[in-house]
Design an enzyme around this catalytic site. Structure first.
Site, PDB file in Angstrom:
ATOM      1  N   HIS A  49      -3.929 -14.121  13.933  1.00 14.88           N
ATOM      2  CA  HIS A  49      -2.707 -13.660  13.317  1.00 14.88           C
ATOM      3  C   HIS A  49      -1.807 -13.519  13.882  1.00 14.88           C
ATOM      4  CE1 HIS A  49      -4.161  -9.626  13.297  1.00 14.88           C
ATOM      5  NE2 HIS A  49      -4.961 -10.149  12.667  1.00 14.88           N
TER       6      HIS A  49
HETATM    7  P1  TYD Z   1      -8.416  -8.830   9.751  1.00 13.67           P
HETATM    8  O1  TYD Z   1      -6.707  -7.420  10.530  1.00 13.67           O
HETATM    9  O2  TYD Z   1      -8.162  -9.555   8.340  1.00 13.67           O
HETATM   10  O3  TYD Z   1      -9.191  -8.542  10.993  1.00 13.67           O
HETATM   11  P2  TYD Z   1      -9.219  -9.828  12.222  1.00 13.67           P
HETATM   12  O4  TYD Z   1      -9.680  -8.388  13.210  1.00 13.67           O
HETATM   13  O5  TYD Z   1     -10.276 -10.960  11.686  1.00 13.67           O
HETATM   14  O6  TYD Z   1      -8.008  -9.805  11.610  1.00 13.67           O
HETATM   15  O7  TYD Z   1      -9.084  -7.649   8.514  1.00 13.67           O
HETATM   16  C1  TYD Z   1     -10.370  -8.156   7.824  1.00 13.67           C
HETATM   17  C2  TYD Z   1     -10.426  -7.009   6.318  1.00 13.67           C
HETATM   18  O8  TYD Z   1     -10.416  -6.181   6.863  1.00 13.67           O
HETATM   19  C3  TYD Z   1      -9.277  -7.425   5.583  1.00 13.67           C
HETATM   20  O9  TYD Z   1      -9.704  -7.870   4.208  1.00 13.67           O
HETATM   21  C4  TYD Z   1      -7.669  -6.437   5.661  1.00 13.67           C
HETATM   22  C5  TYD Z   1      -9.119  -5.436   5.882  1.00 13.67           C
HETATM   23  N1  TYD Z   1      -8.749  -4.044   6.229  1.00 13.67           N
HETATM   24  C6  TYD Z   1      -7.733  -3.238   5.720  1.00 13.67           C
HETATM   25  O10 TYD Z   1      -7.866  -3.112   4.621  1.00 13.67           O
HETATM   26  N2  TYD Z   1      -7.233  -2.400   6.676  1.00 13.67           N
HETATM   27  C7  TYD Z   1      -7.016  -2.423   8.079  1.00 13.67           C
HETATM   28  O11 TYD Z   1      -5.974  -1.270   8.457  1.00 13.67           O
HETATM   29  C8  TYD Z   1      -7.170  -3.916   8.420  1.00 13.67           C
HETATM   30  C9  TYD Z   1      -6.639  -4.057   9.922  1.00 13.67           C
HETATM   31  C10 TYD Z   1      -7.912  -4.667   8.189  1.00 13.67           C
END
Ligand code: TYD
Length: 131
Positions: A49
């Site tokens: 993303h």
């Molecule tokens: P996400 O950033 O989508 O993970 P990826 O590394 O796969 O892109 O985050 C995964 C999940 O964790 C999402 O449901 C939101 C949660 N999250 C938080 O609550 N706080 C945070 O600081 C982060 C990075 C993610």
């Protein structure tokens, strides 16, 4: 691509080495949040993303992984495998973390608190915005 690999201070010591990061000194933003990714099963990837506002700095605190970046024009892959340097990622950069080694630990410093509205999760939408 306006992305930087940044060398961090490294205090070599026979008792064990030490590195550190100061906001707005070694990295060009104030740190609002730190999060980390760990226990990644073999073959998995994370973080496909971009962010509208957030800037990030990623360090491989342990082990190794690759960060694949796309700025809307070109794609570049960076291998992170030491804790004394990291990758600065400006806003509006598509990024994906992959090829995690066993027991790797990715530390991510962010310029913002978590905000789902800041995510761009659709690559075609990202390409439109990055133009
Ligand atoms: P996400 O950033 O989508 O993970 P990826 O590394 O796969 O892109 O985050 C995964 C999940 O964790 C999402 O449901 C939101 C949660 N999250 C938080 O609550 N706080 C945070 O600081 C982060 C990075 C993610």
């Amino acid at each position: 691509m306006n992305v930087n690999l940044i060398d961090l201070p490294k205090i070599l010591d026979p008792r064990g080495n030490l590195s550190f990061i100061e906001e707005e000194n070694h990295i060009p933003f104030k740190i609002e949040r730190a999060y980390w990714i760990y226990d990644v099963p073999g073959g998995e990837f994370r973080g496909s993303h971009a962010f509208k506002v957030a800037q990030e700095f990623i360090v491989a605190m342990s082990g190794s992984f690759d960060v694949v970046l796309h700025d809307g024009t070109e794609e570049k892959k960076y291998s992170l495998n030491r804790s004394y340097y990291g990758l600065y990622i400006p806003k509006h950069t598509w990024r994906r973390l992959e090829n995690f080694s066993t027991n790797s630990l990715a530390l991510i410093l962010s310029s913002t608190n978590y905000n789902e509205d800041d995510y761009i999760r659709d690559f075609d939408q990202f390409l439109l915005i990055s133009k």
